[in-house]
Design a protein around this motif. Structure first.
Motif, mmCIF file in Angstrom:
data_model
loop_
_atom_site.group_PDB
_atom_site.id
_atom_site.type_symbol
_atom_site.label_atom_id
_atom_site.label_comp_id
_atom_site.label_asym_id
_atom_site.label_seq_id
_atom_site.Cartn_x
_atom_site.Cartn_y
_atom_site.Cartn_z
ATOM 1 N N LEU A 144 -14.723 51.330 40.882
ATOM 2 C CA LEU A 144 -15.518 50.227 41.402
ATOM 3 C C LEU A 144 -14.613 49.020 41.671
ATOM 4 O O LEU A 144 -13.523 48.911 41.097
ATOM 5 N N PRO A 145 -15.035 48.084 42.512
ATOM 6 C CA PRO A 145 -14.226 46.881 42.772
ATOM 7 C C PRO A 145 -14.375 45.887 41.624
ATOM 8 O O PRO A 145 -15.195 44.972 41.656
ATOM 9 N N TRP A 146 -13.552 46.038 40.607
ATOM 10 C CA TRP A 146 -13.747 45.294 39.366
ATOM 11 C C TRP A 146 -13.518 43.795 39.529
ATOM 12 O O TRP A 146 -14.199 42.984 38.888
ATOM 13 N N PHE A 147 -12.578 43.389 40.342
ATOM 14 C CA PHE A 147 -12.347 41.954 40.520
ATOM 15 C C PHE A 147 -13.556 41.260 41.157
ATOM 16 O O PHE A 147 -14.009 40.210 40.661
ATOM 17 N N PRO A 148 -14.114 41.772 42.271
ATOM 18 C CA PRO A 148 -15.329 41.142 42.809
ATOM 19 C C PRO A 148 -16.494 41.142 41.828
ATOM 20 O O PRO A 148 -17.223 40.153 41.729
ATOM 21 N N THR A 150 -25.707 39.853 48.324
ATOM 22 C CA THR A 150 -24.641 40.188 49.274
ATOM 23 C C THR A 150 -23.698 41.227 48.688
ATOM 24 O O THR A 150 -23.269 42.154 49.388
ATOM 25 N N THR A 151 -23.368 41.085 47.407
ATOM 26 C CA THR A 151 -22.490 42.061 46.747
ATOM 27 C C THR A 151 -23.143 43.443 46.726
ATOM 28 O O THR A 151 -22.492 44.455 47.021
ATOM 29 N N GLY A 188 -12.996 46.522 50.349
ATOM 30 C CA GLY A 188 -12.237 46.777 49.130
ATOM 31 C C GLY A 188 -12.770 47.973 48.368
ATOM 32 O O GLY A 188 -12.006 48.809 47.869
ATOM 33 N N PHE A 189 -14.084 48.069 48.270
ATOM 34 C CA PHE A 189 -14.711 49.197 47.581
ATOM 35 C C PHE A 189 -14.478 50.494 48.342
ATOM 36 O O PHE A 189 -14.193 51.544 47.741
#
Length: 471
Positions: free
Chosen positions: A79-83, A113-114, A436-437
């Protein structure tokens, strides 16, 4: 008379498999989600805050239900951990926020949005995702040009948000459309903001050009859509967008040169050369900024942005570690922002710099997370663009033009973030999360859980399964 043998060496001819109606409807929904993000403030200008917010909330709920119902294959460890960390830290800021109601409302928009970015990336393969972006951008560009045309032909005067025709002359900053289509002035499209129109038009130019180069669809219509996006980009006449376009051109040139490297050490000279050119370019822009911005029809202070930056920094340093509380965008209905910074008689709703805005809201901690977001996405996007696709010993597979999309968009957002806070919300934030994901889930086009499932659904699952077994 020919006789069909009872011992064929291949399957008899048949029509190609058709996509299931369920998947076509899912893709149409993803196009709407992307259109909603790209259109952004157009929903507010057309229908008002309440209806626009309701549309965003309802669409997020529908996307969540679809995601849970369909359960697309995911590698949950990637998963996109930073976002997600940024979203979590923004939520945590409610405990010390100086504008609690604004934090709650704007965080809800950030979360929606995320969620939409994660949903689109998990539901569509790379090619489908980029085609969906193209479809959404076609709607945005066409509606913007048609809106400006309708205002100039049928109203022949400026228009306020909500389709209201003003009876007296007002400051042009409040107009939804300034009726500039035929007089050579800057057009604003459905956004009511020339800078937003220019950024979306530049995004459309990138997407259409890459699809054209990839031969993924009919090229003549793509060329026409590229021309329409270019026209909107030029007529919006945004200095920030022009600088973003230069950055995109430099990154594109660098990426294509990197693709020509044949040996592991061959890229070193390119890295050194472009690092030097980049440093010289930044220094030249700084030294001759007055002449450059004068040529672009702007002041060296970027139309008063330096004044805004100074005011925001003066406030941000009072809470330098955790910030004042999440607020993207600033809501002028909140007393903390109403009348704080005035531009053309209107309360400013952003810091006009992504990094300063994050520092104000979430402090050094939020700034660290945002740096991690862009570093991680750009790192993966760069090698996604310049490395030859490879999952076995074969190292001669051709590059795909589509792999250039993430790095080009990230470059554009980075430059835009120097003079705007747009990358922190709506389509800017959705692009960061979605791309990114997607790179983490499918580092090769057509390979990965989503790509494999979609390929099998289209009927070419055996070939795709054979490829993915080697990854």
């Amino acid at each position: 008379m020919a006789v069909h043998t009872k011992h064929p060496i291949a399957a008899p001819p048949a029509a190609p498999p058709r996509e299931k109606t369920r998947h076509l409807m899912l893709r149409a929904w993803c196009v709407f989600v992307l259109f909603q993000a790209f259109a952004g403030v157009a929903w507010v200008n057309a229908f008002g805050d309440f209806i626009a917010g309701s549309i965003a909330a309802v669409s997020a709920i529908i996307s969540a239900v679809l995601w849970v119902s369909i359960r697309p294959p995911l590698n949950w460890r990637r998963l996109p951990w930073f976002p997600l960390g940024y979203v979590a830290w923004a939520l945590t800021s409610v405990f010390w926020s100086s504008w609690l109601s604004t934090t709650a409302l704007t965080w809800t928009l950030l979360a929606c949005t995320t969620l939409q970015g994660l949903m689109v990336a998990s539901m569509l393969g790379w090619k489908e995702l980029i085609r969906a972006m193209a479809a959404a951008l076609k709607w945005v560009i066409s509606l913007s040009l048609l809106f400006e045309l309708a205002v100039s032909v049928f109203i022949n005067g400026p228009v306020l948000p909500g389709f209201v025709i003003p009876t007296t002359k007002l400051d042009p900053i409040v107009y939804w459309s300034r009726n500039n289509l035929f007089d050579g002035g800057r057009i604003q499209g459905i956004f009511g903001n020339a800078n937003l129109l220019a950024s979306v038009a530049l995004t459309a130019m990138i997407v259409f050009a890459l699809l054209f180069a990839a031969h993924t669809t009919r090229r003549v219509p793509l060329a026409l859509w590229f021309s329409a996006a270019t026209y909107a980009f030029v007529r919006a006449d945004s200095a920030t967008a022009y600088l973003s376009a230069i950055a995109v051109a430099v990154v594109l040139t660098t990426s294509l040169l990197m693709r020509t490297a044949r040996r592991p050490g061959s890229r070193t000279k390119y890295y050194a050369a472009f690092a030097g050119l980049g440093a010289l370019g930044i220094a030249a822009v700084w030294v001759w900024r007055d002449a450059i911005f004068t040529a672009l029809g702007r002041s060296s202070t970027l139309t008063g942005r330096e004044t805004i930056w100074q005011a925001v920094l003066d406030r941000a340093v009072e809470h330098p570690v955790v910030g004042w509380g999440f607020a993207t965008p600033w809501l002028d209905s909140d007393p903390a922002f109403d009348g704080w910074i005035i531009d053309h008689g209107q309360s400013v709703m952003q810091a006009h710099n992504m990094w300063i805005d994050v520092f104000l809201q979430l402090g050094a901690v939020g700034l660290f997370i945002m740096v991690g977001i862009y570093f991680s996405v750009i790192w993966r996007a760069w090698f996604f663009a310049v490395d030859r696709p490879r999952w076995d010993l074969v190292d001669s597979r051709p590059f795909s033009p589509l792999t250039l999309l993430p790095i080009l968009l990230m470059s554009m957002l980075l430059v835009q973030g120097l003079a705007e806070s747009g990358p922190l919300l709506l389509w800017g934030w959705l692009s960061v999360v979605m791309l990114g994901f997607k790179i983490k889930q499918a580092p090769l086009i057509g390979v990965g859980p989503t790509g494999q499932t979609l390929a099998m659904e289209r009927g070419d699952g055996l070939a795709t399964l054979a490829k993915t077994q080697h990854t």
